[in-house]
Enzyme design. Structure first.
Site, PDB file in Angstrom:
ATOM      1  N   GLU A   1      -2.500 -57.055 -93.067  1.00 53.21           N
ATOM      2  CA  GLU A   1      -3.005 -56.097 -93.740  1.00 53.21           C
ATOM      3  C   GLU A   1      -3.919 -55.079 -92.810  1.00 53.21           C
ATOM      4  O   GLU A   1      -3.767 -54.001 -92.823  1.00 53.21           O
ATOM      5  CB  GLU A   1      -4.276 -56.412 -94.973  1.00 53.21           C
ATOM      6  CG  GLU A   1      -5.090 -55.126 -95.389  1.00 53.21           C
ATOM      7  CD  GLU A   1      -5.897 -55.343 -96.456  1.00 53.21           C
ATOM      8  OE1 GLU A   1      -6.458 -56.383 -96.871  1.00 53.21           O
ATOM      9  OE2 GLU A   1      -6.429 -54.501 -97.147  1.00 53.21           O
TER      10      GLU A   1
ATOM     11  N   ASP B   1      -3.370 -61.831 -95.779  1.00 49.50           N
ATOM     12  CA  ASP B   1      -4.567 -61.097 -96.078  1.00 49.50           C
ATOM     13  C   ASP B   1      -5.837 -61.875 -95.641  1.00 49.50           C
ATOM     14  O   ASP B   1      -6.073 -62.802 -95.821  1.00 49.50           O
ATOM     15  CB  ASP B   1      -4.592 -60.922 -97.741  1.00 49.50           C
ATOM     16  CG  ASP B   1      -5.939 -59.845 -98.087  1.00 49.50           C
ATOM     17  OD1 ASP B   1      -6.602 -59.517 -96.916  1.00 49.50           O
ATOM     18  OD2 ASP B   1      -5.893 -59.502 -99.065  1.00 49.50           O
TER      19      ASP B   1
ATOM     20  N   ILE C   1      -9.191 -61.311 -95.198  1.00 46.81           N
ATOM     21  CA  ILE C   1     -10.042 -61.653 -96.309  1.00 46.81           C
ATOM     22  C   ILE C   1      -9.533 -60.951 -97.641  1.00 46.81           C
ATOM     23  O   ILE C   1      -9.660 -59.734 -97.685  1.00 46.81           O
ATOM     24  CB  ILE C   1     -11.569 -60.875 -96.028  1.00 46.81           C
ATOM     25  CG1 ILE C   1     -11.784 -61.676 -94.543  1.00 46.81           C
ATOM     26  CG2 ILE C   1     -12.281 -61.356 -97.168  1.00 46.81           C
ATOM     27  CD1 ILE C   1     -13.369 -61.143 -94.026  1.00 46.81           C
ATOM     28  N   ASP C   2      -9.333 -61.600 -98.741  1.00 44.76           N
ATOM     29  CA  ASP C   2      -9.069 -60.921 -99.870  1.00 44.76           C
ATOM     30  C   ASP C   2     -10.519 -61.026-100.689  1.00 44.76           C
ATOM     31  O   ASP C   2     -10.859 -62.015-100.994  1.00 44.76           O
ATOM     32  CB  ASP C   2      -7.900 -61.728-100.660  1.00 44.76           C
ATOM     33  CG  ASP C   2      -7.680 -60.819-101.831  1.00 44.76           C
ATOM     34  OD1 ASP C   2      -7.521 -59.495-101.782  1.00 44.76           O
ATOM     35  OD2 ASP C   2      -7.678 -61.397-103.279  1.00 44.76           O
TER      36      ASP C   2
ATOM     37  N   THR D   1     -12.879 -58.322 -99.845  1.00 40.31           N
ATOM     38  CA  THR D   1     -13.836 -57.793 -98.703  1.00 40.31           C
ATOM     39  C   THR D   1     -15.091 -57.241 -99.424  1.00 40.31           C
ATOM     40  O   THR D   1     -16.164 -57.476 -98.700  1.00 40.31           O
ATOM     41  CB  THR D   1     -13.065 -56.719 -97.867  1.00 40.31           C
ATOM     42  OG1 THR D   1     -12.008 -57.445 -97.220  1.00 40.31           O
ATOM     43  CG2 THR D   1     -14.200 -56.073 -96.829  1.00 40.31           C
TER      44      THR D   1
ATOM     45  N   ASP E   1      -1.987 -59.249-101.063  1.00 39.86           N
ATOM     46  CA  ASP E   1      -2.841 -59.657-101.643  1.00 39.86           C
ATOM     47  C   ASP E   1      -2.196 -60.799-102.593  1.00 39.86           C
ATOM     48  O   ASP E   1      -2.880 -61.432-103.383  1.00 39.86           O
ATOM     49  CB  ASP E   1      -3.077 -58.415-102.875  1.00 39.86           C
ATOM     50  CG  ASP E   1      -3.810 -57.200-102.235  1.00 39.86           C
ATOM     51  OD1 ASP E   1      -4.959 -57.406-101.484  1.00 39.86           O
ATOM     52  OD2 ASP E   1      -3.419 -55.980-102.731  1.00 39.86           O
TER      53      ASP E   1
END
Ligand code: IPD
Ligand code: CA
Ligand code: CA
Length: 289
Positions: A81, A108, A110-111, A113, A236
């Site tokens: 990402e 991703d 950190i999904d 955030t 995601d």
């Protein structure tokens, strides 16, 4: 024979590990670091809109994951990402360019955030590996609960070594559905709001916890019956899609077409309520398609 100075520039390659083991190791190490930075990030920026957040921890986590993967698989492609310009157009273009790759890692860092920024303990690392467009490995790690969700194509899906299966509800009326308040407010959010309104009176209840990947892991684990959202990006959902299908669930776009890496409007369920969900979304004009 190569001159020794060239040899020194070659990346260090460790080739004995399976892609799944590498993904698990990268997710665990990076997840621990993310957790250690909770409440202690240094920079907060915005991307597409004031609601689309990014921190130094998102960027650092992606670098960590990329390095860990490239140590083992330097010839594989990588789509993360934080390496793509914000916005749906740039993300669709990146997928188009890479979807035929022989091996493509989709990450991703950190999904969730927004949750990370607020200290709401619901976020995860999501790592998938696709072979010529087909997802073959999916790993999602929740560092706050120390839950590692792992799926390999054709081999089932596991949480901490225990085989997962989707839930057994047969009707929306008895279902707990996950949904999302998408940060893109021109197109995605209005579509989602139509779906949320329609589903609010047709389901047992709705949950919007703010991390698409984790919602998919929860569908796979049978903790929610399904998940729907318009306006998602490949990072995601790629890992979560494999978790759901390997747990016996069904994943399509919001019109019922088969999932592909370019799918942005997603319906993922236990399979049993899938058609009913798609019918409600269609009736409500909430598919985004
Ligand atoms: C977001 C989360 C959120 C979803 C958004 C995503 P991020 O990802 O998954 O739940 O509603 O569509 O963009 O920005 O936290 O990686
Ligand atoms: Ca995300
Ligand atoms: Ca993210």
């Amino acid at each position: 024979m190569e001159p020794s100075n060239n040899k020194n520039k070659m990346p260090y390659v460790v080739s004995s590990k399976s892609p799944t083991a590498v993904a698990i190791n990268a997710a665990a190490k990076t997840g621990e670091w993310i957790k250690s930075r909770l409440g202690a990030f240094k920079e907060l920026g915005t991307k597409l809109s004031p609601q689309d957040l990014v921190t130094d921890v998102d960027k650092g986590a992606e670098i960590m994951i990329r390095k860990l993967i490239q140590t083992h698989f330097p010839e594989h492609d990588f789509l993360g990402e934080e390496g793509v310009e914000p916005g749906p157009e740039a993300s669709s273009k990146a997928v188009q360019e890479l979807e035929d790759s022989e091996y493509l890692w989709i990450v991703d860092p950190i999904d969730g955030t927004t949750n990370f920024v607020h200290g709401f303990p619901y976020f995860c690392v999501s790592i998938a590996l696709a072979h010529k467009g087909e997802i073959i490995v999916g790993v999602i790690y929740d560092p706050m609960r120390d839950e590692m969700f792992v799926a390999e194509k054709g081999k089932g899906a596991y949480v901490h070594g225990n085989l997962m299966s989707v839930s057994k509800e047969t009707e929306l009326a008895g279902s707990l559905m996950a949904i999302g308040f998408n940060p893109e407010r021109e197109f995605a959010l209005p579509n989602n709001m139509k779906g949320i309104t329609a589903l609010s009176t047709r389901t047992r209840s709705l949950r919007a916890a703010g991390a698409a990947a984790m919602h998919l892991a929860y569908v796979a684990a049978g903790r929610v019956t399904g998940y729907y959202e318009v306006g998602l990006n490949v990072w995601d959902i790629a890992a979560g899609v494999l978790l759901v299908t390997e747990s016996g669930g069904k994943v399509t776009d919001t019109k019922g077409n088969p999932y592909s890496l370019s799918t942005r409007h997603l319906a993922a369920t236990n399979g049993l309520i899938h058609d009913e969900l798609l019918g409600v979304l269609d009736e409500a004009g909430a598919t985004g398609l």
